[in-house]
Design a protein around this motif. Sequence first.
Motif, mmCIF file in Angstrom:
data_model
loop_
_atom_site.group_PDB
_atom_site.id
_atom_site.type_symbol
_atom_site.label_atom_id
_atom_site.label_comp_id
_atom_site.label_asym_id
_atom_site.label_seq_id
_atom_site.Cartn_x
_atom_site.Cartn_y
_atom_site.Cartn_z
ATOM 1 N N UNK A 57 0.822 -1.212 0.012
ATOM 2 C CA UNK A 57 -0.049 -0.057 0.208
ATOM 3 C C UNK A 57 0.865 1.239 0.085
ATOM 4 N N UNK A 58 0.908 2.144 -0.918
ATOM 5 C CA UNK A 58 1.503 3.364 -1.072
ATOM 6 C C UNK A 58 1.387 4.270 0.059
ATOM 7 N N UNK A 59 0.173 4.447 0.800
ATOM 8 C CA UNK A 59 0.131 5.352 1.857
ATOM 9 C C UNK A 59 1.041 4.849 2.976
ATOM 10 N N UNK A 60 1.150 3.327 3.330
ATOM 11 C CA UNK A 60 1.958 2.811 4.067
ATOM 12 C C UNK A 60 3.386 2.977 4.146
ATOM 13 N N UNK A 61 3.707 2.686 2.585
ATOM 14 C CA UNK A 61 4.937 3.011 2.497
ATOM 15 C C UNK A 61 5.653 4.452 2.400
ATOM 16 N N UNK A 62 4.613 5.284 2.256
ATOM 17 C CA UNK A 62 5.204 6.748 2.048
ATOM 18 C C UNK A 62 5.124 7.246 3.837
ATOM 19 N N UNK A 63 4.447 6.512 4.622
ATOM 20 C CA UNK A 63 4.465 6.919 6.160
ATOM 21 C C UNK A 63 5.853 6.436 6.482
ATOM 22 N N UNK A 64 6.212 5.167 6.156
ATOM 23 C CA UNK A 64 7.766 4.676 6.332
ATOM 24 C C UNK A 64 8.731 5.661 5.764
ATOM 25 N N UNK A 65 8.598 6.423 4.749
ATOM 26 C CA UNK A 65 9.520 7.079 4.204
ATOM 27 C C UNK A 65 9.368 8.502 4.919
ATOM 28 N N UNK A 66 8.276 8.967 5.310
ATOM 29 C CA UNK A 66 8.172 10.332 6.183
ATOM 30 C C UNK A 66 8.745 10.048 7.563
ATOM 31 N N UNK A 67 8.833 8.899 8.197
ATOM 32 C CA UNK A 67 9.403 8.764 9.332
ATOM 33 C C UNK A 67 11.000 8.714 9.282
ATOM 34 N N UNK A 68 11.529 8.368 8.387
ATOM 35 C CA UNK A 68 13.113 8.223 8.200
ATOM 36 C C UNK A 68 13.605 9.090 7.026
ATOM 37 N N UNK A 69 12.651 10.365 6.817
ATOM 38 C CA UNK A 69 13.298 10.978 5.619
ATOM 39 C C UNK A 69 14.219 11.845 5.951
ATOM 40 N N UNK A 70 14.831 12.242 6.953
ATOM 41 C CA UNK A 70 16.173 12.908 7.210
ATOM 42 C C UNK A 70 17.072 11.929 7.082
ATOM 43 N N UNK A 71 16.975 10.432 6.748
ATOM 44 C CA UNK A 71 18.201 9.845 6.640
ATOM 45 C C UNK A 71 18.063 9.104 5.090
ATOM 46 N N UNK A 72 17.160 9.539 4.285
ATOM 47 C CA UNK A 72 16.786 8.948 3.077
ATOM 48 C C UNK A 72 17.251 10.057 1.763
#
Length: 471
Positions: A57-72
Amino acid sequence: METVGVLVVSYGAREAAIVDALSRSQEYNVKLYIADKQLNPFNAQRAVKHVVVPNLNIQDICKFAQTYKDNLDFVIVGSEKPIIDGLRDLVEEKTGIPVVCPKKSYAIEESKVKQRLLFQEIAPEANPRFKIFSPEDYSDKAQVKADVYKWLDELNNQAVVKPDKPAAGKGVGVWGDHFASREELFEHFMSNFQYSAVIIEEKVDGEESSCMAFCDGKHFIPLPDTRDYKRAFDEDKGPNTGGMGSYKDVDDKLPFLTASERENEVALANKVFNGWSRQINDNTALRGVPLYLAFMHTGREIKILEINSRPGDPESINLFPILKDDFVDVCYKMIEGNLLNVGLNRAATVVTYKVPPDYGGYMDSYPDRIVKSDINTSVDFAEAYKLAEKYGDKIRIYPGAMELRDGKNYALKSRAVGVLAIGDSVEEARRISQEGARAISGGGLWNRTDIAAQQHIAKSVCHMEKLRGNT
């Protein structure tokens, strides 16, 4: 050494090969964040953060990306579903992290009708004869049947039935393979027509090749040809599958193609890309692998069977392990818009997939070969990993539809593990790949034993000679 954070959106063995390519970077300290369809043992071992998203699910994947966006620093997507659903658009809008895959509007894989119409506009010579049947054009089943049969008259029944949308109904069906009568064909047709438009196109005789390309949106870099084995069982018997294995020759072309046929293939791929990109205002939209093409070589011309907007599976597994350029750099160049070339080592590669007992109808077709007590056991890679001591980097084991539970590996319903081998010839790579497949035990897994076999290659060579009129 610069630290780089990469989020990989993973579905199977193809993404394990991507993870492997990233983790082998010599220029960067790569920190991997992986959103996985299941707890893949290969990925779990290499990720600093791993999350299971069962339906991608792209919403769940996006939330994961948002959680670690400072590291990505960037995201890379291998599977078609999140690309079609618009993961890139969502993540870039919500987080600003660049994503290596096409944008939603240009996930051409989403519609076979759009593909045929695109080719008709840009490269009509690449299209087989085809006719689109749309549900909104009919209110009477009898009229649909009459029109289908009239078109079959023109094709002399040599037809391929393709649903517009992925995974609708019973999927693609081929005359002589999936049905032997018009009644069977029409039943297959209606199983898809109830959902959306269906294409019926002429069945083209020839030899198939796959060619994918890396792209930064402006520059299009075709990679070497690969050949996929779709049929489930040895000697090309049984139903079509997602691919039981594939091979790449030492050179860019396959052994049954001439140098000029390879050149014509690349020219056609470039023609499609250039024509398509001229229609697009956004020169980043086609970033990633916007065109992974299935070609049919007829000896006189080349037809395009289909295009996909993501790396091939298994075909990309043949290519990632022999990249000469650092894959992190390749990704950065795709993002920055300055991808001018991609270097690969000169080598042959062979992929053999091991799959569970019920895959491809194996359990029904060969019940005597199934050891029932093996089916629910865990899969053991120990002997296969030992082959690395013998062959070094010439062998790679990439778990696909496999889940880690209580420290053990369990196969799921699809292609469980890909065994990639690298050699100085197709025969050497084939031998190592098959040895690796035999070394994997448990789970009742089985595989084709004739992937890249010399008799198959020789048959393709003879077929092309005949089609060219040389025999």
